[in-house]
Design a protein around this motif. Structure first.
Motif, PDB file in Angstrom:
ATOM      1  N   ALA A  48      -3.251   1.857  -4.522  1.00 11.62           N
ATOM      2  CA  ALA A  48      -2.219   2.893  -4.649  1.00 11.62           C
ATOM      3  C   ALA A  48      -2.469   4.026  -3.657  1.00 11.62           C
ATOM      4  O   ALA A  48      -1.524   4.568  -3.062  1.00 11.62           O
ATOM      5  CB  ALA A  48      -2.185   3.441  -6.077  1.00 11.62           C
ATOM      6  N   GLY A  49      -3.726   4.377  -3.456  1.00  9.76           N
ATOM      7  CA  GLY A  49      -4.060   5.400  -2.474  1.00  9.76           C
ATOM      8  C   GLY A  49      -3.718   4.957  -1.067  1.00  9.76           C
ATOM      9  O   GLY A  49      -3.233   5.749  -0.248  1.00  9.76           O
ATOM     10  N   PHE A  50      -3.980   3.675  -0.768  1.00 10.53           N
ATOM     11  CA  PHE A  50      -3.633   3.154   0.555  1.00 10.53           C
ATOM     12  C   PHE A  50      -2.117   3.116   0.735  1.00 10.53           C
ATOM     13  O   PHE A  50      -1.606   3.439   1.810  1.00 10.53           O
ATOM     14  CB  PHE A  50      -4.242   1.768   0.781  1.00 10.53           C
ATOM     15  CG  PHE A  50      -3.845   1.173   2.105  1.00 10.53           C
ATOM     16  CD1 PHE A  50      -4.158   1.812   3.297  1.00 10.53           C
ATOM     17  CD2 PHE A  50      -3.130  -0.019   2.154  1.00 10.53           C
ATOM     18  CE1 PHE A  50      -3.781   1.270   4.524  1.00 10.53           C
ATOM     19  CE2 PHE A  50      -2.743  -0.560   3.362  1.00 10.53           C
ATOM     20  CZ  PHE A  50      -3.074   0.079   4.555  1.00 10.53           C
ATOM     21  N   GLN A  51      -1.390   2.735  -0.298  1.00  9.22           N
ATOM     22  CA  GLN A  51       0.079   2.745  -0.206  1.00  9.22           C
ATOM     23  C   GLN A  51       0.587   4.153   0.095  1.00  9.22           C
ATOM     24  O   GLN A  51       1.506   4.325   0.903  1.00  9.22           O
ATOM     25  CB  GLN A  51       0.688   2.203  -1.499  1.00  9.22           C
ATOM     26  CG  GLN A  51       0.462   0.720  -1.674  1.00  9.22           C
ATOM     27  CD  GLN A  51       0.762   0.219  -3.069  1.00  9.22           C
ATOM     28  OE1 GLN A  51       0.569   0.927  -4.060  1.00  9.22           O
ATOM     29  NE2 GLN A  51       1.231  -1.020  -3.162  1.00  9.22           N
ATOM     30  N   ALA A  52      -0.008   5.164  -0.514  1.00  5.77           N
ATOM     31  CA  ALA A  52       0.365   6.556  -0.224  1.00  5.77           C
ATOM     32  C   ALA A  52       0.003   6.910   1.219  1.00  5.77           C
ATOM     33  O   ALA A  52       0.757   7.619   1.902  1.00  5.77           O
ATOM     34  CB  ALA A  52      -0.324   7.505  -1.202  1.00  5.77           C
ATOM     35  N   PHE A  53      -1.125   6.409   1.711  1.00 10.50           N
ATOM     36  CA  PHE A  53      -1.543   6.624   3.094  1.00 10.50           C
ATOM     37  C   PHE A  53      -0.507   6.041   4.059  1.00 10.50           C
ATOM     38  O   PHE A  53      -0.129   6.683   5.041  1.00 10.50           O
ATOM     39  CB  PHE A  53      -2.917   5.977   3.315  1.00 10.50           C
ATOM     40  CG  PHE A  53      -3.533   6.220   4.664  1.00 10.50           C
ATOM     41  CD1 PHE A  53      -4.417   7.272   4.845  1.00 10.50           C
ATOM     42  CD2 PHE A  53      -3.262   5.389   5.738  1.00 10.50           C
ATOM     43  CE1 PHE A  53      -5.016   7.491   6.085  1.00 10.50           C
ATOM     44  CE2 PHE A  53      -3.847   5.604   6.975  1.00 10.50           C
ATOM     45  CZ  PHE A  53      -4.726   6.660   7.151  1.00 10.50           C
ATOM     46  N   VAL A  54      -0.055   4.834   3.771  1.00  7.71           N
ATOM     47  CA  VAL A  54       0.957   4.174   4.605  1.00  7.71           C
ATOM     48  C   VAL A  54       2.232   5.008   4.627  1.00  7.71           C
ATOM     49  O   VAL A  54       2.834   5.217   5.692  1.00  7.71           O
ATOM     50  CB  VAL A  54       1.236   2.737   4.105  1.00  7.71           C
ATOM     51  CG1 VAL A  54       2.461   2.125   4.774  1.00  7.71           C
ATOM     52  CG2 VAL A  54       0.006   1.855   4.309  1.00  7.71           C
ATOM     53  N   ARG A  55       2.621   5.496   3.496  1.00  7.98           N
ATOM     54  CA  ARG A  55       3.860   6.279   3.383  1.00  7.98           C
ATOM     55  C   ARG A  55       3.708   7.680   3.984  1.00  7.98           C
ATOM     56  O   ARG A  55       4.536   8.118   4.782  1.00  7.98           O
ATOM     57  CB  ARG A  55       4.250   6.372   1.904  1.00  7.98           C
ATOM     58  CG  ARG A  55       5.548   7.099   1.627  1.00  7.98           C
ATOM     59  CD  ARG A  55       5.850   7.204   0.131  1.00  7.98           C
ATOM     60  NE  ARG A  55       4.804   7.943  -0.574  1.00  7.98           N
ATOM     61  CZ  ARG A  55       3.955   7.417  -1.453  1.00  7.98           C
ATOM     62  NH1 ARG A  55       4.026   6.151  -1.776  1.00  7.98           N
ATOM     63  NH2 ARG A  55       3.027   8.151  -2.047  1.00  7.98           N
ATOM     64  N   ASP A  56       2.636   8.381   3.621  1.00 10.32           N
ATOM     65  CA  ASP A  56       2.515   9.801   3.963  1.00 10.32           C
ATOM     66  C   ASP A  56       1.809  10.082   5.288  1.00 10.32           C
ATOM     67  O   ASP A  56       2.180  11.006   6.003  1.00 10.32           O
ATOM     68  CB  ASP A  56       1.774  10.550   2.849  1.00 10.32           C
ATOM     69  CG  ASP A  56       2.497  10.460   1.513  1.00 10.32           C
ATOM     70  OD1 ASP A  56       3.729  10.259   1.502  1.00 10.32           O
ATOM     71  OD2 ASP A  56       1.822  10.583   0.470  1.00 10.32           O
ATOM     72  N   ILE A  57       0.783   9.313   5.621  1.00 15.50           N
ATOM     73  CA  ILE A  57       0.019   9.552   6.846  1.00 15.50           C
ATOM     74  C   ILE A  57       0.579   8.724   8.001  1.00 15.50           C
ATOM     75  O   ILE A  57       0.854   9.260   9.077  1.00 15.50           O
ATOM     76  CB  ILE A  57      -1.486   9.236   6.645  1.00 15.50           C
ATOM     77  CG1 ILE A  57      -2.064  10.026   5.470  1.00 15.50           C
ATOM     78  CG2 ILE A  57      -2.266   9.478   7.936  1.00 15.50           C
ATOM     79  CD1 ILE A  57      -1.989  11.526   5.603  1.00 15.50           C
ATOM     80  N   MET A  58       0.758   7.420   7.780  1.00 17.56           N
ATOM     81  CA  MET A  58       1.323   6.567   8.827  1.00 17.56           C
ATOM     82  C   MET A  58       2.821   6.809   8.995  1.00 17.56           C
ATOM     83  O   MET A  58       3.378   6.504  10.026  1.00 17.56           O
ATOM     84  CB  MET A  58       1.061   5.088   8.517  1.00 17.56           C
ATOM     85  CG  MET A  58      -0.400   4.694   8.510  1.00 17.56           C
ATOM     86  SD  MET A  58      -0.631   2.930   8.146  1.00 17.56           S
ATOM     87  CE  MET A  58      -0.131   2.189   9.704  1.00 17.56           C
ATOM     88  N   GLN A  59       3.452   7.313   7.949  1.00 20.79           N
ATOM     89  CA  GLN A  59       4.887   7.598   7.923  1.00 20.79           C
ATOM     90  C   GLN A  59       5.735   6.366   8.265  1.00 20.79           C
ATOM     91  O   GLN A  59       6.684   6.425   9.032  1.00 20.79           O
ATOM     92  CB  GLN A  59       5.223   8.768   8.846  1.00 20.79           C
ATOM     93  CG  GLN A  59       4.554  10.044   8.394  1.00 20.79           C
ATOM     94  CD  GLN A  59       4.945  11.254   9.215  1.00 20.79           C
ATOM     95  OE1 GLN A  59       5.543  11.165  10.273  1.00 20.79           O
ATOM     96  NE2 GLN A  59       4.610  12.420   8.699  1.00 20.79           N
ATOM     97  N   VAL A  60       5.356   5.243   7.648  1.00 17.98           N
ATOM     98  CA  VAL A  60       6.127   4.013   7.804  1.00 17.98           C
ATOM     99  C   VAL A  60       7.415   4.162   7.003  1.00 17.98           C
ATOM    100  O   VAL A  60       7.366   4.512   5.819  1.00 17.98           O
ATOM    101  CB  VAL A  60       5.317   2.788   7.308  1.00 17.98           C
ATOM    102  CG1 VAL A  60       6.156   1.524   7.353  1.00 17.98           C
ATOM    103  CG2 VAL A  60       4.041   2.636   8.132  1.00 17.98           C
ATOM    104  N   PRO A  61       8.564   3.920   7.629  1.00 19.86           N
ATOM    105  CA  PRO A  61       9.832   4.017   6.893  1.00 19.86           C
ATOM    106  C   PRO A  61       9.852   3.046   5.715  1.00 19.86           C
ATOM    107  O   PRO A  61       9.309   1.936   5.802  1.00 19.86           O
ATOM    108  CB  PRO A  61      10.884   3.632   7.932  1.00 19.86           C
ATOM    109  CG  PRO A  61      10.216   3.761   9.260  1.00 19.86           C
ATOM    110  CD  PRO A  61       8.757   3.550   9.030  1.00 19.86           C
ATOM    111  N   GLY A  62      10.461   3.450   4.620  1.00 21.34           N
ATOM    112  CA  GLY A  62      10.500   2.627   3.409  1.00 21.34           C
ATOM    113  C   GLY A  62      10.987   1.211   3.642  1.00 21.34           C
ATOM    114  O   GLY A  62      10.471   0.268   3.058  1.00 21.34           O
ATOM    115  N   GLY A  63      11.971   1.046   4.518  1.00 18.38           N
ATOM    116  CA  GLY A  63      12.525  -0.282   4.788  1.00 18.38           C
ATOM    117  C   GLY A  63      11.630  -1.157   5.648  1.00 18.38           C
ATOM    118  O   GLY A  63      11.908  -2.338   5.841  1.00 18.38           O
ATOM    119  N   ALA A  64      10.536  -0.591   6.190  1.00 22.07           N
ATOM    120  CA  ALA A  64       9.617  -1.368   7.027  1.00 22.07           C
ATOM    121  C   ALA A  64       8.276  -1.605   6.344  1.00 22.07           C
ATOM    122  O   ALA A  64       7.424  -2.305   6.893  1.00 22.07           O
ATOM    123  CB  ALA A  64       9.403  -0.650   8.357  1.00 22.07           C
TER     124      ALA A  64
END
Length: 152
Positions: free
Chosen positions: A10-26
C-alpha cells in the motif's frame, strides 16, 4: 530501530501515485505492482533498517519504482496511451548499456573518462537502474553502505 518503518505494498502504491505521479489510467495491475515490490523488498539489504528504518523503506520503494519503469506495459486502455513507452524513451532506457565509456578518440582528438572503482563491478541490473532517478537513488544509498552489497 531508529526511524522504524516497514515498506508495504500500500505504501508503494502511494509512492507510485504521489511521488512518481503515474496517471491513474496508466497504473499497472496490482499483480505487477506486487511483483516489483516483492522483488525490491527481497533485494534491498535489510541491514539498512539498523541505520534508519525509513531509509530502508525509501530504498525498497525507489528500487521497486526502477523495476516498475522497466517492467510496466501499456495496454490498449492505458491513458494516456503509450505512457510507459514514452517514459522509458525519455529516460533512455530502451537500449542495453553493457558498460561505461572509458576511452574515445579520432584523428585529431582523444578523450578518456576515469571509471571509478565503485562503478567497475556494477551488474547489468545496476547499469539499467542508473538510467532512472529511482534506481540512482537506490544505488547511491547502497554504495554508501559499502562496495559490495547483495543478499542479507
Amino acid at each position: 530501530m531508529p526511524g522504524d518503518s516497514t515498506p508495504t505494498l500500500a505504501g508503494f502504491q502511494a509512492f507510485v501515485r504521489d511521488i512518481m505521479q503515474v496517471p491513474g489510467g496508466a497504473v499497472p495491475p496490482d499483480g505487477v505492482l506486487g511483483m516489483v515490490f516483492r522483488l525490491a523488498n527481497d533485494l534491498v539489504i535489510r541491514d539498512l533498517r539498523l541505520i534508519d528504518g525509513s531509509l530502508y523503506t525509501d530504498c525498497v520503494y525507489n528500487l521497486a519504482a526502477s523495476y516498475l519503469l522497466r517492467f510496466a506495459q501499456d495496454t490498449t486502455s492505458s491513458t494516456p496511451p503509450g505512457y510507459w513507452a514514452k517514459v522509458r524513451e525519455q529516460l533512455g532506457m530502451n537500449s542495453t548499456t553493457p558498460g561505461l565509456i572509458q576511452s574515445s578518440s579520432d584523428n585529431g582528438t582523444s578523450q578518456s573518462w576515469m571509471i571509478p572503482d565503485s562503478l567497475k563491478n556494477l551488474s547489468l541490473a545496476d547499469l539499467d537502474a542508473m538510467k532512472n532517478p529511482y534506481g540512482q537513488f537506490y544505488l547511491s544509498i547502497m554504495q554508501q553502505y559499502g562496495s559490495v552489497w547483495g543478499w542479507a
